[in-house]
Design a protein around this motif. Structure first.
Motif, PDB file in Angstrom:
ATOM      1  N   UNK A  69      -7.891   6.672 -10.888  1.00 24.76           N
ATOM      2  CA  UNK A  69      -7.905   5.533  -9.961  1.00 24.76           C
ATOM      3  C   UNK A  69      -6.906   5.840  -8.862  1.00 24.76           C
ATOM      4  N   UNK A  70      -7.341   5.672  -7.620  1.00 23.42           N
ATOM      5  CA  UNK A  70      -6.487   5.934  -6.458  1.00 23.42           C
ATOM      6  C   UNK A  70      -6.144   4.614  -5.777  1.00 23.42           C
ATOM      7  N   UNK A  71      -4.882   4.351  -5.575  1.00 28.57           N
ATOM      8  CA  UNK A  71      -4.426   3.129  -4.921  1.00 28.57           C
ATOM      9  C   UNK A  71      -4.048   3.418  -3.477  1.00 28.57           C
ATOM     10  N   UNK A  72      -4.558   2.586  -2.569  1.00 29.63           N
ATOM     11  CA  UNK A  72      -4.216   2.699  -1.145  1.00 29.63           C
ATOM     12  C   UNK A  72      -3.025   1.798  -0.842  1.00 29.63           C
ATOM     13  N   UNK A  73      -1.977   2.353  -0.244  1.00 32.81           N
ATOM     14  CA  UNK A  73      -0.781   1.570   0.013  1.00 32.81           C
ATOM     15  C   UNK A  73      -0.163   1.958   1.354  1.00 32.81           C
ATOM     16  N   UNK A  74       0.887   1.272   1.728  1.00 38.07           N
ATOM     17  CA  UNK A  74       1.702   1.635   2.896  1.00 38.07           C
ATOM     18  C   UNK A  74       3.100   1.068   2.678  1.00 38.07           C
ATOM     19  N   UNK A  75       3.573   1.226   1.450  1.00 35.46           N
ATOM     20  CA  UNK A  75       4.829   0.579   1.064  1.00 35.46           C
ATOM     21  C   UNK A  75       6.058   1.226   1.684  1.00 35.46           C
ATOM     22  N   UNK A  76       5.886   2.378   2.331  1.00 35.54           N
ATOM     23  CA  UNK A  76       7.029   2.967   3.026  1.00 35.54           C
ATOM     24  C   UNK A  76       7.364   2.222   4.306  1.00 35.54           C
ATOM     25  N   UNK A  77       6.388   1.528   4.876  1.00 38.07           N
ATOM     26  CA  UNK A  77       6.604   0.794   6.126  1.00 38.07           C
ATOM     27  C   UNK A  77       6.438  -0.709   5.943  1.00 38.07           C
ATOM     28  N   UNK A  78       5.463  -1.111   5.133  1.00 32.38           N
ATOM     29  CA  UNK A  78       5.237  -2.540   4.862  1.00 32.38           C
ATOM     30  C   UNK A  78       5.957  -2.827   3.548  1.00 32.38           C
ATOM     31  N   UNK A  79       7.242  -3.126   3.660  1.00 32.14           N
ATOM     32  CA  UNK A  79       8.139  -3.007   2.510  1.00 32.14           C
ATOM     33  C   UNK A  79       8.134  -4.214   1.574  1.00 32.14           C
TER      34      UNK A  79
END
Length: 362
Positions: A181-191
């Motif tokens: 399962x692959x999760x799409x994230x952007x937690x490095x910028x949308x903290x």
């Protein structure tokens, strides 16, 4: 014998054209398989309806739809009506009030469709969170029309909502024998919101030790969709990320005319809704050249949801048979065939499969 009651909303543009072909396929299956009973009721809720009545659907529309087992939806959008009106007064109320928090979008390279890649084994699904996220009606604007105007659009990410969509993705992977399962994230910028997303997905992943969870930032993941699409099996994403990734995935496997989707209420408390990924395509509406495959495949997803995986498989087999033969192709696939010709060819393929005689019916 159970009769499946289906609400049909053709909508705008090419919606009525492609929905017509999907309904014909379902009617053919009813004729061929004595164990399959289905009834349709069509509702004219659309931009035309809005122009006549000042609203996209009646006040009691949701109460009406609750009586059905599923909803077959075409497309919505008309240049005479603002897009935010068509979306937020028709599709969004259905998705949100019926708790269709899962949007399932297969990305599969069908047999007979040219492949742009070395790896032709492209077959994965995007599990898109469908009830909250970036498409939450939360925010507002201050000082409209002035230089200091401010717009605030809030993203709503909840631990409960994220865990529900993540659990669906892992359980789907387990049922289908998938390993990743692959999760799409952007937690490095949308903290804030995306870190909560990561935490919730990771928490669910611990309950499925046999399935590998990998997480990619959305920009890198978009690139990987193009560079190595055959690597993915199940992708779980927030509302906006899943929406964008599924259109990209559609382009990878041949275009929006080949891409179905399902808006699911997994618990079955409300009807689920099935629609193609593509929109109303006003530039070709009325020309009779729209590709109906995405809509017909969406009907197949509906049959899977209703427990008729056998009939859904017949539809997909028939679609691929037509594509492999390459005699009938709509303009989006490089041909000159019409919508009705494609639909007729798929129905003919279904009849040729003789699935009743082969023991596929029940």
């Amino acid at each position: 014998m159970t009769t499946h009651k289906i609400a049909v909303i053709p909508g705008d543009g090419i919606g009525p054209e492609v929905v017509n072909e999907a309904v014909k396929v379902l009617e053919l299956l009813k004729k061929l398989d004595p164990s399959f009973e289905i009834e349709f009721e069509t509702f004219d809720w659309s931009s035309e309806y809005y122009l006549r009545h000042g609203k996209m659907m009646p006040e009691d529309a949701l109460d009406t739809l609750k009586k059905y087992d599923a909803i077959l939806f075409g497309a919505i959008g008309d240049k005479r009506v603002p897009d935010d009106v068509t979306i937020w007064e028709l599709i969004m109320p259905i998705r949100k009030n019926f708790k269709q928090y899962i949007n399932l979008r297969p990305v599969k390279l069908l047999k007979g469709v040219p492949c742009r890649y070395m790896d032709e084994n492209i077959d994965f699904v995007i599990v898109r969170e469908n009830a909250e996220g970036e498409y939450s009606n939360s925010g507002g604007r201050l000082y409209p029309g002035m230089e200091q105007e401010i717009a605030v659009q809030n993203t709503i990410i909840t631990r409960t909502g994220t865990k529900k969509v993540a659990r669906f993705a892992f359980e789907y992977a387990k049922r289908q024998g998938k390993r990743t399962v692959t999760s799409a994230t952007k937690s490095n910028a949308i903290i804030h919101s995306m870190k909560l997303w990561d935490e919730a997905v990771n928490e669910v992943g611990k309950d499925f030790p046999a399935i590998h969870l990998q997480s990619y930032y959305i920009d890198a993941l978009a690139a990987y969709f193009v560079l190595r699409p055959g690597d993915f099996e199940v992708v779980v994403a927030s509302n906006l990320f899943g929406d964008i990734l599924s259109d990209l995935g559609s382009a990878v496997v041949g275009g929006l005319g080949l891409s179905p989707s399902a808006n699911l209420n997994p618990e079955g408390d409300f009807p689920s809704m099935f629609e193609p990924v593509h929109g109303s395509a006003p530039d070709i509406a009325g020309k009779g050249i729209a590709n109906p495959i995405a809509q017909i495949w969406s009907a197949a997803l509906m049959l899977e949801h209703l427990g008729r995986e056998d009939l859904a498989a017949v539809i997909l087999d028939a679609i691929e048979q037509v594509l492999v033969q390459k005699e009938v192709r709509t303009p989006d696939l490089g041909g000159s065939s019409t919508t009705s010709e494609m639909g007729s060819s798929i129905r003919a393929a279904i009849q040729q499969l003789q699935f009743v005689k082969e023991g596929r019916s029940r």
